[in-house]
Design a protein around this motif. Structure first.
Motif, PDB file in Angstrom:
ATOM      1  N   LEU A   1     -27.562  24.317 -30.137  1.00 60.13           N
ATOM      2  CA  LEU A   1     -27.204  22.987 -30.623  1.00 60.13           C
ATOM      3  C   LEU A   1     -27.712  21.913 -29.667  1.00 60.13           C
ATOM      4  N   ASP A   2     -28.293  20.884 -30.215  1.00 55.65           N
ATOM      5  CA  ASP A   2     -28.769  19.737 -29.435  1.00 55.65           C
ATOM      6  C   ASP A   2     -27.577  18.797 -29.248  1.00 55.65           C
ATOM      7  N   LEU A   3     -26.677  19.195 -28.354  1.00 48.00           N
ATOM      8  CA  LEU A   3     -25.373  18.572 -28.186  1.00 48.00           C
ATOM      9  C   LEU A   3     -25.047  18.543 -26.704  1.00 48.00           C
ATOM     10  N   HIS A   4     -24.608  17.371 -26.188  1.00 47.47           N
ATOM     11  CA  HIS A   4     -24.499  17.195 -24.741  1.00 47.47           C
ATOM     12  C   HIS A   4     -23.291  16.340 -24.380  1.00 47.47           C
ATOM     13  N   LEU A   5     -22.525  16.792 -23.400  1.00 50.37           N
ATOM     14  CA  LEU A   5     -21.465  15.976 -22.810  1.00 50.37           C
ATOM     15  C   LEU A   5     -21.792  15.850 -21.336  1.00 50.37           C
ATOM     16  N   GLY A   6     -22.269  14.660 -20.944  1.00 47.92           N
ATOM     17  CA  GLY A   6     -22.908  14.471 -19.663  1.00 47.92           C
ATOM     18  C   GLY A   6     -24.403  14.618 -19.876  1.00 47.92           C
ATOM     19  N   THR A   7     -24.966  13.709 -20.684  1.00 48.21           N
ATOM     20  CA  THR A   7     -26.374  13.806 -21.096  1.00 48.21           C
ATOM     21  C   THR A   7     -27.301  13.697 -19.880  1.00 48.21           C
ATOM     22  N   PRO A   8     -28.175  14.674 -19.661  1.00 48.29           N
ATOM     23  CA  PRO A   8     -29.042  14.652 -18.472  1.00 48.29           C
ATOM     24  C   PRO A   8     -30.132  13.590 -18.579  1.00 48.29           C
TER      25      PRO A   8
END
Length: 360
Positions: free
Chosen positions: A180-187
């Motif tokens: 999934l292209d899903l992020h918490l704390g997007t790099p």
């Protein structure tokens, strides 16, 4: 503005509605539907950056705002390490309120804001402040949406039980295993793909609320987060692991997540059934909005947040985002947009969901 993507036969009306939304947009949007593992709708269009004229692409990421809460609720259900009947203190000894885990997850804990000066992006400090804070009401006696404190509280409970931060858990439990292209704390390397958020001229929060005294409480709840475009478009906001508000993702990944949840591929059946049954409902004690919550998930409510389906779970996001599952139809859906509109005038997601329902 052009609309891109595909729809399966029978879903052409969904594309027509989406095209109308994009035609009247200042920004951009994407809408996806995944049914039993098959992508039946994947559409995008408009502008990812209205100021620069940058078009929305298939892999454009968008801030999910409170759609993040549904992502974190999925983590909680998948791990199944928190007993909703247990007192918070069983996992977090410094926590002083007589609240259970289920009351935190269902927005009845009575801790809707941090009652001191604070940096809303400092999750550890905010959690420590809430641990010492007295609730506004006896936990469990009222339901009221906890827009940011839900994240501080749930992230700390997860940290206490797993030793992992919320961002790492989203990555390890959801994103990596399910691609999934899903992020918490997007790099930082993904910054160029994140849509720039813009507010409609009449954008405002808590559109059901008229009482000026409670309006001041609501302003404390949001802590200035949605008062300007500057903070929500900042790298610092994207890096923060706000388990209530700062995840980024694509519509396709969010629709896929909810399809996987509905199919039993993310959480065990018993854990998901527990998380998606009603734990609290009623008129928000602060916002005057009808609410119905499971364990972190919003559920189908009297104002049709999740369309015509009688059974639904998911989570909406500030400005128009809508993500969820219709278990009886065996599908997940997601509408993401960078153009924030007020809830009482925004019909975009509602119209898409009504058209989708008719197409099934």
């Amino acid at each position: 503005m052009d609309v891109h993507g595909t729809v399966a036969p029978g879903f052409e009306a969904v594309r027509d509605v989406f095209a109308g939304i994009v035609a009247h947009a200042r920004g951009g949007a994407a809408f996806s539907v995944v049914r039993r593992g098959e992508t039946v709708v994947e559409l995008w269009g408009g502008l990812a950056d209205p100021d620069a004229g940058t078009p929305w692409e298939r892999n454009t990421l968008c801030v999910l705002f409170s759609g993040t809460k549904g992502v974190v609720a999925a983590v909680v259900a998948a791990l199944d390490v928190l007993d909703p009947e247990a007192p918070v203190r069983a996992y977090w000894p410094e926590f002083t309120a007589e609240a259970t885990v289920g009351q935190v997850l269902s927005h009845t804990a009575g801790l809707p804001f941090v009652d001191a000066e604070h940096d809303l992006l400092d999750t550890a400090v905010c959690a420590a402040m809430l641990a010492r804070q007295s609730p506004l009401w006896t936990p469990g006696s009222r339901v009221a949406y906890h827009p940011l404190t839900y994240g501080y509280l749930v992230a700390e409970l997860l940290r206490r039980t797993t030793g992992r931060g919320a961002g790492a858990l989203v990555r390890e439990v959801l994103a990596r295993p399910h691609d999934l292209d899903l992020h918490l704390g997007t790099p930082p390397e993904l910054d160029a793909r994140v849509a720039r958020l813009v507010r409609a001229p009449d954008y405002r929060i808590s559109t059901f609320l008229d009482d000026p005294e409670r309006r001041r409480i609501v302003e404390r709840m949001y802590a200035g987060l949605l008062d300007s475009d500057e903070l929500v478009n900042s790298a610092r906001y994207r890096r923060a692991e706000l388990a209530a508000a700062s995840a980024t993702g694509t519509a396709l990944s969010m629709a896929t997540l909810y399809d996987l949840l509905a199919a039993g591929h993310v959480a065990q059946q018993a854990a998901l059934a527990r998380a998606s049954r009603t734990w609290s409902e009623g008129v928000d004690a602060l916002n005057d909005r009808p609410l119905r919550f499971g364990l972190g998930f919003e559920l189908a409510d009297p104002i049709g947040t999740y369309g015509p389906a009688e059974v639904a779970f998911g989570h909406s996001g500030a400005g128009g985002g809508r993500h969820g599952a219709w278990p009886q139809a065996q599908l997940g859906f997601s509408f993401v947009t960078n153009e924030l509109r007020a809830e009482d005038t925004d019909t975009r997601a509602a119209t898409l969901l009504a058209t989708l329902y008719d197409a099934l």
